[in-house]
Design a protein around this motif. Structure first.
Motif, PDB file in Angstrom:
ATOM      1  N   ASP A 516      -5.809   9.484  -2.235  1.00 30.04           N
ATOM      2  CA  ASP A 516      -4.479   8.875  -2.004  1.00 30.04           C
ATOM      3  C   ASP A 516      -4.360   7.654  -2.920  1.00 30.04           C
ATOM      4  O   ASP A 516      -4.711   6.538  -2.522  1.00 30.04           O
ATOM      5  N   ASN A 518      -2.227   5.555  -3.864  1.00 32.63           N
ATOM      6  CA  ASN A 518      -1.447   4.362  -3.516  1.00 32.63           C
ATOM      7  C   ASN A 518      -1.633   3.951  -2.052  1.00 32.63           C
ATOM      8  O   ASN A 518      -0.721   3.425  -1.433  1.00 32.63           O
ATOM      9  N   ASN A 519      -2.806   4.196  -1.531  1.00 37.33           N
ATOM     10  CA  ASN A 519      -3.072   3.813  -0.140  1.00 37.33           C
ATOM     11  C   ASN A 519      -3.104   2.299  -0.025  1.00 37.33           C
ATOM     12  O   ASN A 519      -3.987   1.645  -0.608  1.00 37.33           O
ATOM     13  N   PRO A 520      -2.161   1.681   0.703  1.00 37.09           N
ATOM     14  CA  PRO A 520      -2.046   0.220   0.749  1.00 37.09           C
ATOM     15  C   PRO A 520      -3.295  -0.465   1.304  1.00 37.09           C
ATOM     16  O   PRO A 520      -3.722  -1.508   0.779  1.00 37.09           O
ATOM     17  N   ASN A 545       0.855  -3.185  -9.936  1.00 38.09           N
ATOM     18  CA  ASN A 545       1.167  -1.768 -10.138  1.00 38.09           C
ATOM     19  C   ASN A 545       1.706  -1.126  -8.863  1.00 38.09           C
ATOM     20  O   ASN A 545       2.627  -0.310  -8.904  1.00 38.09           O
ATOM     21  N   LEU A 546       1.124  -1.499  -7.723  1.00 37.05           N
ATOM     22  CA  LEU A 546       1.586  -0.913  -6.464  1.00 37.05           C
ATOM     23  C   LEU A 546       2.931  -1.503  -6.038  1.00 37.05           C
ATOM     24  O   LEU A 546       3.851  -0.770  -5.655  1.00 37.05           O
ATOM     25  N   SER A 549       5.822  -0.290  -8.116  1.00 39.79           N
ATOM     26  CA  SER A 549       6.044   1.163  -8.147  1.00 39.79           C
ATOM     27  C   SER A 549       7.167   1.531  -7.183  1.00 39.79           C
ATOM     28  O   SER A 549       7.649   0.712  -6.397  1.00 39.79           O
ATOM     29  N   ASN A 550       7.553   2.764  -7.232  1.00 41.86           N
ATOM     30  CA  ASN A 550       8.621   3.250  -6.353  1.00 41.86           C
ATOM     31  C   ASN A 550       8.077   3.821  -5.048  1.00 41.86           C
ATOM     32  O   ASN A 550       8.807   4.517  -4.324  1.00 41.86           O
ATOM     33  N   GLN A 551       6.796   3.571  -4.787  1.00 40.80           N
ATOM     34  CA  GLN A 551       6.202   4.108  -3.566  1.00 40.80           C
ATOM     35  C   GLN A 551       6.792   3.425  -2.336  1.00 40.80           C
ATOM     36  O   GLN A 551       7.068   2.226  -2.345  1.00 40.80           O
ATOM     37  N   LYS A 552       6.988   4.237  -1.292  1.00 36.37           N
ATOM     38  CA  LYS A 552       7.489   3.685  -0.038  1.00 36.37           C
ATOM     39  C   LYS A 552       6.358   2.989   0.691  1.00 36.37           C
ATOM     40  O   LYS A 552       5.338   3.591   1.031  1.00 36.37           O
ATOM     41  N   ILE A 553       6.548   1.693   0.914  1.00 42.58           N
ATOM     42  CA  ILE A 553       5.539   0.896   1.614  1.00 42.58           C
ATOM     43  C   ILE A 553       6.214   0.206   2.782  1.00 42.58           C
ATOM     44  O   ILE A 553       7.323  -0.325   2.651  1.00 42.58           O
ATOM     45  N   GLU A 554       5.566   0.225   3.919  1.00 45.97           N
ATOM     46  CA  GLU A 554       6.127  -0.427   5.095  1.00 45.97           C
ATOM     47  C   GLU A 554       6.325  -1.914   4.799  1.00 45.97           C
ATOM     48  O   GLU A 554       5.540  -2.533   4.073  1.00 45.97           O
TER      49      GLU A 554
END
Length: 588
Positions: A516, A518-520, A545-546, A549-554
C-alpha cells in the motif's frame, strides 16, 4: 534348478538387487536360490525353507544358537520328482532341528568365513539350505566347478553382544532386552544392581534399590569400566560383560586399579560383570542450569513432541511444600483409552483439561518449555527452583493468589499430557491456516500492547509476519492475505516505535508501502524514525509527496501529517544551524 558347471564372464554378474533386502521374502520366492556371496573361487547360495521372524539379523560378536549339518545334494538323483525332493527337504528340516546345538560368538570362533556370511544373513527361527560351489582353474586358466557341499542351517535365536570400546576389551551380552530407545544419561536417575568378579572373587557390587543419579555413581567410587557398561543400557535391561584387563588399565585411576587388583603383568585376566538396570527415570534439564528438572514417571507412547504452533491438552497439579495447592482434576490422573486420546472433540469437551496453544502467553515460561519436551500420554513431575520462570500465565495466577502475590522458591508440577494437534509451519500451512493463526495470535499481541508490553507484542507480531513472508500472493489469495499482513506489519511498526528500534521500524514500514504505497500510518511512522536518525530531508520529501498527491486522506490524518512536516522543517533548520556553529568553532 539349473546347475552351472562352467563360469564365464557373462555369468559372473553382480549380486541381485534385493541381495541386502530386509523385507520378508514373498511366499512365491521362498526356496528360490539366492547368491549370498562370491569370491574368486567360492560361490555361496541360499534357499530359505522356513521363513524367520522379524527383521533383525545377528551381527559380529553376537552369541548364536545354531544347529547345522552337511546333507546330500537333492539334485544328485536326476530321476527324482519335485514331490520326492520336497519330501527329502522336509526330512532335512526335521533332522537338523534334532542335531546338537552350538552357541559360538560370531567373529571370535574357528569357523570358516562362509559360515559367518550364512549366519549373518538369517533371521530368528529361519531354516535355510546352503550350497557351496568351490571353483578351480583349468589348464586354460578358466574357472570350472571343482566340487559342491550342501548344508541345512537352523538359527533358533541369538543373544546380542556389543563391543563397547570397539577393541574387544569390553564385550557386553544382553541377557534381557531393555525397554524403549533411551539409554542412560549422566543426569538420569536409576535403580541398578551389579556384581564385578575376578574369577569367583567379588571385587565390587551394589544391591541397593535406592534411586541414584548416574553422574553420582563415580563420586561413590564406581569403576569407570562398570560405569561405561551402565551408560550403554536401557530401562529394565539385564546384561553380562566379559572385560579384559586392558580396559581397566586404560580407564581406571591408580587407586581403583589397586582396589580391583589389576595386575599389569597378567594380561590374560578376564573380569565378569553382571548388571541389572531395574529402573531408569529419564531426567531432563529444561534450561540446562539445573533450575528446572523434569522426571519422566510414565513414558509417552510416541516419539513426536509438540511444535510451537500446536494446541495441547493436559492435566495439571501444583505442589508446594508437600501440599497440592491446585489440581485440575480430583484424585489420580484419569487413564483415557487410545480412542479418547486421539479424539480432539472429546478432549475439548473435558471441563478439567487444560487446552492452550503453545505459542500463547497463557502459561508460564516454565510450563510452556516443559510441555514442548513431552510426548503424548506422558506423565512427568517437574521441579523448579527458579521463581523467575513463573512470571505470567494461568499457573502463575494460581500460585500468586494462593501465596498473596509471592512465588515460592521451590515449586513442583505434576503434568499428564494427553495429546496435541499437529504443529504446522509456514511451509506446510495453507492460506486459510495462515489467516486463522494470524487472527488468533493478533488477539494475544493486542493484549500485550494494551498492557504496554511492547517487547512481547513485537515478538508476537513478528511470528505473524513470518506466516506471510514466503511467496507472492495474487488474485483471491492476495485479497485474503494482504489485510492481515498489513494489519500485522502496522502493529509491528507501532511496537518498534515504542521500543525505539528505528532501523527495524523503517524496514517494516517499507514492507507495508510495497503493498500500500500511500498508507498514512506507515509513512508517518517511517518519517518519525527518519527524524530520529536526523534524515530530515528524506522525511520531508516523503511527506510532501503524500500531502501533495491526490490520494484521499482522512482529515485528522492529514492534519497529523502536516503537523509532523512542520516539526521536521523546524528540526532541520535547528539541526543545520547547530551544525554551522560546530563547524565555525572548528575553523576559528
Amino acid at each position: 534348478m539349473k546347475n552351472l558347471d562352467f563360469y564365464d564372464s557373462d555369468l559372473q554378474s553382480d549380486n541381485p538387487d534385493d541381495f541386502h533386502s530386509d523385507h520378508e521374502p514373498p511366499k512365491d520366492i521362498v526356496r528360490e536360490r539366492k547368491l549370498l556371496k562370491k569370491t574368486e573361487l567360492l560361490r555361496i547360495y541360499k534357499e530359505i525353507w522356513q521363513i524367520g521372524k522379524g527383521l533383525p539379523k545377528p551381527a559380529k560378536y553376537d552369541q548364536i544358537k545354531l544347529q547345522y549339518e552337511e546333507v546330500q545334494d537333492p539334485d544328485a538323483q536326476s530321476d527324482q520328482t519335485e514331490e520326492q525332493k520336497k519330501e527329502m527337504f522336509e526330512k532335512y528340516i526335521n533332522h537338523v532341528k534334532e542335531v546338537d546345538q552350538i552357541t559360538p560368538n560370531l567373529g571370535i570362533n574357528n569357523f570358516e568365513e562362509w559360515f559367518e556370511v550364512v549366519v549373518e544373513s538369517m533371521k530368528k527361527g529361519e531354516v535355510s539350505f546352503i550350497i557351496l560351489e568351490y571353483l578351480k582353474y583349468d589348464d586354460n586358466k578358466m574357472k570350472i566347478l571343482d566340487n559342491k557341499k550342501h548344508f541345512m542351517f537352523y538359527l533358533e535365536d541369538w543373544t546380542t553382544v556389543i563391543d563397547l570400546n570397539q577393541d574387544m576389551t569390553i564385550l557386553k551380552k544382553i541377557v534381557q532386552k531393555g525397554e524403549g530407545n533411551h539409554r542412560t544419561e549422566k543426569q538420569d536417575e536409576i535403580i541398578v544392581n551389579y556384581c564385578l568378579k575376578r574369577g569367583e572373587e567379588v571385587l565390587d557390587e551394589r544391591s541397593d534399590d535406592t534411586p541414584i543419579r548416574v553422574e553420582s555413581l563415580l563420586e561413590k567410587g564406581m569403576s569407570e569400566v562398570v560405569w561405561r557398561v551402565i551408560r550403554s543400557m536401557k530401562d529394565k535391561e539385564i546384561s553380562e560383560a566379559q572385560i579384559k584387563q586392558e580396559a581397566f588399565l586404560k580407564k581406571e585411576s591408580e587407586s581403583n586399579q589397586e582396589r580391583f587388583k589389576i595386575n599389569q603383568q597378567d594380561d590374560n585376566t578376564i573380569y565378569s560383570l553382571t548388571v541389572n538396570l531395574k529402573q531408569l527415570t529419564r531426567i531432563d534439564d529444561i534450561f540446562g542450569d539445573q533450575m528446572a528438572i523434569k522426571k519422566e514417571i510414565l513414558k509417552g507412547n510416541s516419539t513426536a513432541k509438540p511444535e510451537k504452533i500446536a494446541k495441547i491438552y493436559f492435566e495439571l497439579k501444583i505442589e508446594i511444600d508437600g501440599e497440592i495447592i491446585y489440581q485440575s482434576i480430583d484424585g489420580d490422573f484419569p487413564i483415557l483409552t487410545e480412542k479418547q486420546v486421539f479424539d480432539f472433540e472429546f478432549l475439548e469437551q473435558q471441563p478439567t483439561c487444560w487446552k492452550y496453544f503453545l505459542d500463547e502467553y497463557k502459561m508460564s515460561k516454565l510450563l510452556k518449555n516443559t510441555l514442548r519436551r513431552m510426548k503424548k500420554q506422558e506423565y512427568s513431575v517437574l521441579e523448579c527452583r527458579d521463581k523467575t520462570l513463573i512470571q505470567y500465565g494461568k499457573d502463575f495466577e494460581i500460585i500468586k493468589e494462593k501465596y498473596n502475590g509471592v512465588i515460592p522458591d521451590y515449586v513442583k508440577y505434576h503434568i499428564k499430557l494427553y495429546n496435541f494437534t499437529e504443529g504446522k509451519n509456514t511451509f506446510t500451512m495453507t492460506i486459510d491456516d495462515k489467516v486463522e493463526q494470524a487472527q488468533r495470535k493478533k488477539i494475544v499481541g493486542l493484549r500485550f500492547i494494551q498492557e504496554q508490553n511492547f517487547k512481547k507484542a513485537s515478538k508476537t507480531f513478528e511470528a505473524i509476519n513470518a506466516f506471510f513472508e514466503l511467496g507472492k500472493f495474487i488474485g483471491e489469495d492476495a485479497q485474503k492475505v494482504h489485510p492481515h499482513k498489513i494489519s500485522s506489519l502496522l502493529n509491528t511498526s507501532l511496537c518498534y516505535l515504542k521500543i525505539k528500534k528505528w532501523d527495524k521500524l523503517i524496514l517494516t514500514c517499507d514492507k507495508i508501502l510495497e503493498i500500500d504505497p500511500n498508507n498514512p500510518k506507515a509513512i508517518y511512522r517511517k518519517c518519525l524514525a527518519l527524524q530520529e536518525q536526523s534524515d530530515f530531508e528524506k522525511a520531508i520529501d516523503i511527506l510532501n509527496n503524500l500531502i501533495n498527491s491526490n490520494q484521499k486522506i482522512e482529515e485528522n490524518q492529514l492534519q497529523e501529517l502536516q503537523k509532523l512536516r512542520n516539526i521536521l522543517i523546524k528540526s532541520q533548520q535547528d539541526y543545520l544551524k547547530k551544525q554551522k556553529q560546530v563547524f565555525s568553532k572548528m575553523f576559528s
